[in-house]
Design an enzyme around this catalytic site. Structure first.
Site, mmCIF file in Angstrom:
data_model
loop_
_atom_site.group_PDB
_atom_site.id
_atom_site.type_symbol
_atom_site.label_atom_id
_atom_site.label_comp_id
_atom_site.label_asym_id
_atom_site.label_seq_id
_atom_site.Cartn_x
_atom_site.Cartn_y
_atom_site.Cartn_z
ATOM 1 N N HIS A 1 0.838 -1.222 0.000
ATOM 2 C CA HIS A 1 0.000 0.000 0.000
ATOM 3 C C HIS A 1 0.865 1.262 0.000
ATOM 4 C CE1 HIS A 1 -3.432 -2.609 1.320
ATOM 5 N NE2 HIS A 1 -2.435 -3.231 1.948
ATOM 6 N N SER B 1 14.607 21.297 -16.445
ATOM 7 C CA SER B 1 13.398 22.081 -16.696
ATOM 8 C C SER B 1 13.802 23.341 -17.445
ATOM 9 C CB SER B 1 12.738 22.436 -15.363
ATOM 10 O OG SER B 1 11.901 23.576 -15.524
ATOM 11 N N LYS C 1 15.846 21.686 -11.320
ATOM 12 C CA LYS C 1 15.150 20.413 -11.585
ATOM 13 C C LYS C 1 16.015 19.360 -12.252
ATOM 14 C CE LYS C 1 11.451 19.316 -11.029
ATOM 15 N NZ LYS C 1 10.223 19.593 -11.788
ATOM 16 N N GLU D 1 9.449 8.151 -17.069
ATOM 17 C CA GLU D 1 8.097 8.691 -17.317
ATOM 18 C C GLU D 1 7.626 8.378 -18.733
ATOM 19 O OE1 GLU D 1 7.448 12.761 -15.037
ATOM 20 O OE2 GLU D 1 9.409 12.671 -15.966
#
Ligand code: ARG
Length: 383
Positions: A152, A273, A279, A286
């Site tokens: 979980h 970024s 970043k 992804e």
């Protein structure tokens, strides 16, 4: 066309129906199939050895020209099969015009696709093995590194980081074995089916199968030109590899956040970024998670194309190819990225161990300690 129609196809119809822009990638298989077919026509007494020699030589030259990128594709000739046959006949004359005896593009495309999928299955397995190697190397480096196991997404029990990596190897092992199962059903020669109900000219199918390396012969010509089960199965296998890569991606994405800080992707596999200078983004993972949607889409696309089709070949079947090619390319690239990215993954042992040092992770062990001292488990759990 000119034997049946008074007018050429409308430009817009031609553009709408051509498949040469994408089926040309099957050229090697189409040519291998045609040479095997020509050999069978010799055996059947339709062409002589001289015709065969000319056909083989012509087809080999065409193959070389396509490989070298100098072959002139003709969009007017519709598809791969017509392009190659037209080029052959232009080159060698009459023997070229005999090649299409006792076959149809319906069994020809079924053959080309099966030859292609057979090769791509092997390729996918090779790439899966390379990824498993990368995972195993990483696991060997981290046998003693302890991290929390989660259920979980909550800390559950301590485990070795290697244990996590070996779990990924198991999933990719099932993928390889699934591809092997799929291969058995792809490995069936459809040649001899003709358009749908065979031909009065009987080909020696065993010798064609031997020449092309097929383990089995199709048993029913109507089924052989209808069947795209093998495309669905292969696309499912690829979708499943995508699913496994996507879950691996998701773990690594979460673990690379400042909140976890368990891993860091190497600079070579990260993006910045355009706005925020600090970043460092896990774009490879992804994109892999994202591309999995495409892999599912390709599977659902072919399943949907097939569901309402009458038996036999229908032109709808031409729509199987772009989805198939897209999934093949997507998985090839994703497996290559992961096999090269993982060896460069920076593992933050201190962060993993600090998280694993949470005393709560030993609650199960303490309860079991009490059980071993004679306490019923439910009581130990409560204690
Ligand atoms: N280009 C077609 C395909 O990809 C080949 C078979 C065409 N057959 C036909 N009878 N029109 O499926």
């Amino acid at each position: 066309r000119k034997g049946r129609f008074n007018r050429p196809a409308a430009d817009v119809a031609q553009r709408y129906s051509e498949s040469i822009s994408f089926d040309r990638r099957l050229f090697r298989y189409d040519i291998a199939g045609s040479i095997a077919h020509a050999a069978a026509l010799v055996e059947a007494g339709i062409i002589n050895d001289e015709d065969f020699a000319k056909i083989e030589k012509g087809l080999r030259e065409i193959e070389q020209e396509i490989t070298a990128g100098v072959f002139q594709w003709d969009v007017q000739a519709d598809d791969l099969h017509m392009n190659i046959e037209a080029a052959l006949t232009k080159r060698i004359g009459a023997p070229g015009a005999k090649l299409h005896t006792a076959r149809s593009r319906n069994d020809q495309i079924a053959l080309d696709l099966r030859l292609y999928v057979k090769v791509e299955i092997v390729e996918a397995v090779v790439r899966l093995r390379a990824l498993q190697d990368a995972l195993l190397t990483l696991a060997n480096q981290h046998v003693d590194l302890v991290m929390p196991a989660y259920t979980h997404l909550q800390r559950a029990q301590p485990m070795s980081f290697a244990h996590y990596l070996l779990a990924q190897i198991e999933a990719f092992d099932r993928d390889a074995s699934r591809l092997g199962d799929c291969q058995r059903r792809v490995d069936v020669l459809p040649v001899g089916s003709g358009a749908v109900a065979g031909s009065t000219i009987v080909l020696n199918r065993e010798s064609i199968a031997k020449r092309l390396g097929f383990a089995q012969l199709s048993q029913n010509s109507l089924d052989a030109v209808s069947d795209r089960d093998f495309v669905c199965e292969f696309l499912f296998c690829l979708a499943m590899i995508g699913l496994h890569l996507s879950r691996l991606s998701e773990d690594l994405i979460i673990w690379s956040t400042s909140e976890f800080g368990f891993v860091e992707f190497s600079d070579a596999f990260s993006s910045g970024s355009s706005l925020m200078p600090q970043k460092k983004n896990p774009d490879m993972a992804e994109l892999t998670r994202g591309k999995t949607g495409r892999l599912y889409g390709n599977l659902v696309s072919i399943l949907t194309t097939l569901k309402g089709l009458p038996s036999s070949y229908n032109r709808d079947l031409q729509e199987d190819k772009e989805a198939l090619f897209d999934s093949v390319d997507t998985i090839r690239a994703a497996l290559e990225v992961f096999a090269t990215m993982l060896p460069e993954l920076k593992v933050n042992a201190a962060r993993m161990e600090a998280a694993a040092n949470d005393p709560n992770l030993f609650a199960t062990d303490v309860a079991e300690y009490l059980v071993k001292k004679g306490m019923p488990f439910r009581e130990a759990h409560e204690t």
